[in-house]
Design a protein around this motif. Structure first.
Motif, PDB file in Angstrom:
ATOM      1  N   UNK A 485       0.820  -1.109  -0.004  1.00 13.01           N
ATOM      2  CA  UNK A 485       0.194  -0.152   0.021  1.00 13.01           C
ATOM      3  C   UNK A 485       0.933   1.404   0.031  1.00 13.01           C
ATOM      4  N   UNK A 486       2.058   1.221   0.088  1.00  9.56           N
ATOM      5  CA  UNK A 486       2.905   2.147   0.108  1.00  9.56           C
ATOM      6  C   UNK A 486       2.977   2.928  -1.191  1.00  9.56           C
ATOM      7  N   UNK A 487       3.244   4.436  -1.294  1.00  8.50           N
ATOM      8  CA  UNK A 487       3.149   5.017  -2.471  1.00  8.50           C
ATOM      9  C   UNK A 487       4.272   6.058  -2.650  1.00  8.50           C
ATOM     10  N   UNK A 488       5.104   5.896  -3.634  1.00 11.90           N
ATOM     11  CA  UNK A 488       6.469   6.689  -3.844  1.00 11.90           C
ATOM     12  C   UNK A 488       6.169   7.616  -5.201  1.00 11.90           C
ATOM     13  N   UNK A 489       6.417   8.760  -5.070  1.00 12.61           N
ATOM     14  CA  UNK A 489       6.504   9.682  -6.372  1.00 12.61           C
ATOM     15  C   UNK A 489       8.097   9.854  -6.626  1.00 12.61           C
ATOM     16  N   UNK A 490       8.321  10.188  -7.814  1.00 13.74           N
ATOM     17  CA  UNK A 490       9.637  10.255  -8.016  1.00 13.74           C
ATOM     18  C   UNK A 490       9.695  11.429  -9.120  1.00 13.74           C
ATOM     19  N   UNK A 491      10.682  12.117  -9.143  1.00 12.12           N
ATOM     20  CA  UNK A 491      10.834  13.198 -10.232  1.00 12.12           C
ATOM     21  C   UNK A 491      12.323  13.971 -10.088  1.00 12.12           C
ATOM     22  N   UNK A 492      13.099  14.344 -10.988  1.00  8.95           N
ATOM     23  CA  UNK A 492      14.220  14.879 -10.627  1.00  8.95           C
ATOM     24  C   UNK A 492      14.313  16.316 -10.114  1.00  8.95           C
ATOM     25  N   UNK A 493      13.120  16.934  -9.895  1.00  7.19           N
ATOM     26  CA  UNK A 493      13.122  18.408  -9.501  1.00  7.19           C
ATOM     27  C   UNK A 493      13.933  18.514  -8.512  1.00  7.19           C
ATOM     28  N   UNK A 494      14.345  19.747  -8.049  1.00  7.64           N
ATOM     29  CA  UNK A 494      15.132  20.008  -6.958  1.00  7.64           C
ATOM     30  C   UNK A 494      14.288  21.069  -6.159  1.00  7.64           C
ATOM     31  N   UNK A 495      14.470  20.757  -4.658  1.00  8.33           N
ATOM     32  CA  UNK A 495      13.800  21.706  -3.875  1.00  8.33           C
ATOM     33  C   UNK A 495      14.918  22.651  -3.404  1.00  8.33           C
ATOM     34  N   UNK A 496      14.789  23.991  -3.737  1.00  4.24           N
ATOM     35  CA  UNK A 496      15.710  25.116  -3.371  1.00  4.24           C
ATOM     36  C   UNK A 496      15.587  25.705  -2.060  1.00  4.24           C
ATOM     37  N   UNK A 497      14.458  24.985  -1.354  1.00  2.00           N
ATOM     38  CA  UNK A 497      13.992  25.571  -0.361  1.00  2.00           C
ATOM     39  C   UNK A 497      12.785  26.220   0.041  1.00  2.00           C
ATOM     40  N   UNK A 498      11.989  26.153  -0.969  1.00  4.03           N
ATOM     41  CA  UNK A 498      10.678  26.586  -1.271  1.00  4.03           C
ATOM     42  C   UNK A 498       9.610  25.802  -0.920  1.00  4.03           C
ATOM     43  N   UNK A 499       9.879  24.207  -0.579  1.00  3.38           N
ATOM     44  CA  UNK A 499       8.914  23.262  -0.364  1.00  3.38           C
ATOM     45  C   UNK A 499       8.172  22.489  -1.084  1.00  3.38           C
ATOM     46  N   UNK A 500       8.995  22.176  -2.341  1.00  2.94           N
ATOM     47  CA  UNK A 500       7.955  21.540  -3.357  1.00  2.94           C
ATOM     48  C   UNK A 500       7.894  20.031  -3.025  1.00  2.94           C
ATOM     49  N   UNK A 519       2.652   9.329   1.709  1.00  2.39           N
ATOM     50  CA  UNK A 519       3.355   9.347   0.423  1.00  2.39           C
ATOM     51  C   UNK A 519       4.943   9.835   0.734  1.00  2.39           C
ATOM     52  N   UNK A 520       5.801   8.820  -0.217  1.00  2.00           N
ATOM     53  CA  UNK A 520       7.106   9.061   0.031  1.00  2.00           C
ATOM     54  C   UNK A 520       7.371   9.823  -1.179  1.00  2.00           C
ATOM     55  N   UNK A 521       8.492  10.793  -1.066  1.00  2.00           N
ATOM     56  CA  UNK A 521       8.717  11.634  -2.235  1.00  2.00           C
ATOM     57  C   UNK A 521      10.441  11.580  -2.349  1.00  2.00           C
ATOM     58  N   UNK A 522      10.718  11.368  -3.654  1.00  2.00           N
ATOM     59  CA  UNK A 522      12.173  11.188  -4.008  1.00  2.00           C
ATOM     60  C   UNK A 522      12.126  12.189  -5.284  1.00  2.00           C
ATOM     61  N   UNK A 523      12.900  13.155  -4.750  1.00  2.00           N
ATOM     62  CA  UNK A 523      13.266  14.250  -5.890  1.00  2.00           C
ATOM     63  C   UNK A 523      14.696  14.516  -5.785  1.00  2.00           C
ATOM     64  N   UNK A 524      15.173  15.496  -6.857  1.00  2.00           N
ATOM     65  CA  UNK A 524      16.542  16.062  -6.739  1.00  2.00           C
ATOM     66  C   UNK A 524      17.625  15.179  -7.331  1.00  2.00           C
ATOM     67  N   UNK A 525      17.380  14.286  -8.187  1.00  2.00           N
ATOM     68  CA  UNK A 525      18.356  13.351  -8.830  1.00  2.00           C
ATOM     69  C   UNK A 525      17.949  13.311 -10.333  1.00  2.00           C
ATOM     70  N   UNK A 526      18.756  13.705 -11.202  1.00  2.00           N
ATOM     71  CA  UNK A 526      18.371  13.806 -12.820  1.00  2.00           C
ATOM     72  C   UNK A 526      18.552  12.343 -13.325  1.00  2.00           C
TER      73      UNK A 526
END
Length: 770
Positions: A485-500, A519-526
């Motif tokens: 049932x766990x959900x993970x979203x992935x995208x390469x977008x970076x969070x420069x401190x604004x809370x995306x 919801x688990x979020x994985x971002x910041x990786x091209x």
């Protein structure tokens, strides 16, 4: 195939209906009548604990086995030729692993602190000591600083021609100049808007106006002062696979920059930005520091960390261009704008773009039939300017909004009413005028200028903002739903401190009916899927529709799994609050986890893509305005901002908590720009003399006023989330609103930033006040 949907659009509760087409496999846009569970609420950051405890890892925190430390030797002169470099002693120094020239000799220097040599050593101390051993022979050349000096026909030339061809000569430094517009001396341009504008017609209109205000404005250089400086850690996996940890506003632009400059396939470059300590427009590319770190790492076969120190960050890490603007605005007897003429000059030092977008506020805030706008770049021997939170707009608004204000006083019309009259075309702005004026108490202001008696004089003023709805397509958000049932979203977008990170979790949870913590979020990786750059206020508006569309597809896939369990077709399954049931039979329910447990195999994956909006917005602008109350001490010249009311729109607000933080930050940064910040270059040597956080004054906690924020809900229905960014708008009108409040307090205009005590006292002296 596409389907028609009816949407409720408008400002706040003032809604009307419209019909638009959306793809069959897309979710219905959230409109003005959609009742949200998470979206639009005030949600704490999901990474807040990691940042507060130090668990969050920034580029500076990266430590790799065998990692070396990079450092530059920089030129102390603003204009010179590097004739020779002797690195023998430095290379022999214990602990030094590599010494490399930044460019081939002879090397052209166009600003003080330009990089000449890069060193990699086993410690920062050793690199610093080795730098002292390098002998460099310079031929010093004449230089010019300041826009007005550089515009002189006799000024030393920064570029003898249109500039070097791309890739020629000192390629790391010379790429800033592009062949566009004519160039005479150090002036490139002008760019004229509209392209068919007639200066003769506008001049004739101005001559026939009932009232005209004509004035010249100057704004200073503001340096980028993000808490985390520019820098990277570069590591080669083998001879042609590069991994870079970078403090960057775009993992993908930076990846592409490394790939291009190092002649690698994009697939061979990975850029990671797990956490980032701020960026206001200067952190988009690999930079000289990044390229040299990668070259040093390859030469030494070791990871290399190369980050600016605070001095380097101020001196060469990017800055907001200084400007000179000559503006004339005229109106009819009833206050209707008749003509606007602007000649604007901006300097990015030895780079182009100094005048970019300076004219956009004059072009896009008010209705005026006859407009002539010029923008010209001016080259000087100073470090390259860069994009800085609403490029051109704080400077342009400072000139425009003071001139509008002065014209309103001249024709004896309330400055707010004057603005209302001349921006009737923008319904959102009109709604914001009403809300802002009421919240600020504008009707209680004394219409008389310089009304206070005594030393401390109080004043109020306002100014308009404008920014734009920018977004790109093709961003891809991947969601994996696991059989637990766990959900993970992935995208390469970076969070420069604004809370995306938090906003993405909110969007997915909203669509799936789950909690944000689910919801688990994985971002910041091209490597995680194409995402937007964090610039132009386009991150939220660019990536949230892709995230929601991915969540919608995941929900449709879960319906298919549930349909198998219920022995019906997927079209017969309904989902409400993460519970699945057959239409008309809500008593037979399966929870999200129960359905997930029936996923064939381990998990499934879906990809949502950012597509074109369902329809366009006209005008595609973000409005916004600020009201300011100030106190001016007429004995010391000190200006203190007591209160700011900020009224802004950004489509459908996603997370009001981080949105308020963005606006607070924009206001404070605008106050700092208006009253304190100023890069000072030594007129004889060209070096920055205040490259630190002691002499380079930035607004502190005691300078922060009461900030009252009003966020307008604006429902366009153009994308699945309706989100538009807010990063730029909140800083645009601040300096102008403060300047107008200062005028209301003391009765004299200050047309140069920053509004420091000496300028206030000089203005009062010219008026004859004390």
């Amino acid at each position: 195939m596409a389907k028609d949907v009816e949407l409720h659009v408008g400002v706040g509760k003032d809604l009307s209906t419209m019909t638009t087409k959306i793809p069959d496999n897309a979710p219905r846009p959230w409109d003005g009548k959609y009742q949200t569970k998470h979206i639009g609420k005030r949600v704490t950051r999901i990474d807040g604990k990691a940042k507060a405890t130090g668990k969050a890892k920034y580029t500076f925190d990266i430590q790799l086995p065998g990692m070396l430390h990079g450092q530059f030797v920089r030129c102390p002169y603003p204009s010179a030729i590097v004739e020779s470099v002797d690195t023998v002693a430095a290379e022999a120094y214990p602990g030094v692993k590599a010494v490399m020239l930044v460019s081939k000799l002879p090397m052209t220097i166009r600003h003080a602190d330009q990089e000449v040599v890069a060193i990699a050593a086993t410690s920062p101390h050793i690199a610093n000591e080795a730098a002292k051993l390098i002998k460099i022979k310079y031929t010093k050349k004449p230089f010019v600083l300041g826009i007005e000096n550089a515009m002189s026909d006799t000024a030393p030339l920064v570029f003898k021609s249109q500039g070097p061809k791309k890739g020629a000569g000192d390629d790391l430094h010379g790429g800033a100049v592009k062949k566009s517009n004519s160039q005479k001396g150090n002036i490139r341009g002008p760019r004229i808007t509209p392209t068919d504008a007639s200066i003769e017609k506008v001049d004739e209109k101005l001559q026939n106006c009932a009232s005209v205000v004509e004035a010249t404005y100057q704004t200073q250089v503001q340096t980028h002062s993000a808490l985390e400086t520019h820098g990277v850690v570069a590591k080669w996996e083998d001879d042609d696979h590069l991994t870079v940890w970078a403090s960057t506003q775009s993992t993908f632009v930076t990846r592409n920059d490394f790939a291009t400059r190092l002649e690698l396939p994009q697939a061979n470059v990975r850029v990671i930005t797990e956490h980032m300590g701020g960026g206001f427009g200067a952190k988009f590319r690999a930079g000289v520091f990044g390229i040299m770190a990668a070259k040093l790492a390859k030469k030494t076969q070791s990871p290399v960390k190369l980050m600016h120190n605070r001095r380097e960050e101020h001196a060469s890490g990017g800055n907001r261009p200084d400007t000179l603007q000559k503006l004339a605005i005229g109106c009819d007897k009833d206050g209707t704008l008749s003509a606007i003429k602007l000649h604007s000059y901006g300097s990015c030092g030895m780079a182009t773009g100094g005048a970019s977008k300076l004219a956009w506020p004059a072009k896009n805030i008010y209705q005026c039939d006859d407009v002539y706008l010029e923008e010209s770049d001016v080259f000087t021997h100073s470090s390259p300017g860069t994009a800085f939170r609403a490029p051109g707009h704080p400077q342009g608004a400072f000139a425009l909004e003071q001139t509008i204000d002065e014209l309103a006083y001249k024709v004896n019309i309330d400055p707010l009413e004057f603005r209302k009259k001349n921006s009737l075309h923008h319904k959102v702005r009109q709604a914001e005028y009403e809300v802002g004026a009421k919240k600020f108490g504008w009707d209680k202001r004394n219409p008389k200028v310089a009304a206070d008696k005594g030393v401390i004089k109080r004043g109020v003023g306002m100014a308009n903002s404008v920014w734009y709805y920018f977004y790109m397509t093709g961003f891809q958000a991947t969601i994996e739903v696991h059989n637990d049932g766990s959900v993970e979203l992935m995208n390469g977008v970076q969070d420069l401190g604004t809370g995306i990170r938090t906003i993405l979790a909110m969007v997915v949870a909203e669509e799936l009916g789950l909690e944000i913590a689910d919801i688990k979020i994985r971002i910041g990786d091209s490597t995680l899927g194409y995402g937007p750059a964090s610039g132009g206020s386009q991150t939220t508006g660019g990536i949230t529709p892709a995230a929601r569309d991915a969540a919608y597809l995941a929900k449709m896939k879960m319906k298919e799994v549930a349909a198998t369990a219920f022995s019906v077709e997927a079209k017969d399954i309904e989902c409400d609050s993460a519970k699945f049931f057959v239409k008309g039979k809500p008593e037979n329910v399966m929870t999200w986890k129960q359905v997930a447990a029936r996923i064939p195999g381990d998990k499934f994956m879906v990809i949502g893509e950012r597509k074109k909006d369902h329809h366009t917005i006209d005008p595609a602008t973000v409005a916004g305005m600020q009201f300011a109350e100030v106190e001016v001490d007429t004995e010391t010249g000190v200006v203190k901002v007591n209160r700011v009311v900020a009224v802004h729109d950004c489509g459908r607000p996603m997370n009001r908590l981080t949105l308020e933080s963005q606006i607070n930050g924009g206001v404070i940064q605008g106050i700092s720009y208006a009253l304190f910040e100023d890069r000072i270059l030594d007129r004889n040597y060209g070096m920055m003399v205040n490259p630190n956080l002691e002499q380079y004054k930035i607004a502190g906690s005691m300078d922060v006023p009461e900030i009252d924020i009003e966020i307008m809900d604006v429902h366009h229905g153009c994308s699945s989330t309706g989100a538009i960014g807010i990063g730029e708008p909140a800083t645009v009108p601040t300096a102008a609103a403060i300047a107008n409040a200062v005028y209301h307090a003391i009765g004299v205009r200050i047309r140069e930033l920053p509004i420091t005590p000496d300028k206030v006292l000089k203005a009062l002296a010219s008026k004859g006040d004390k």
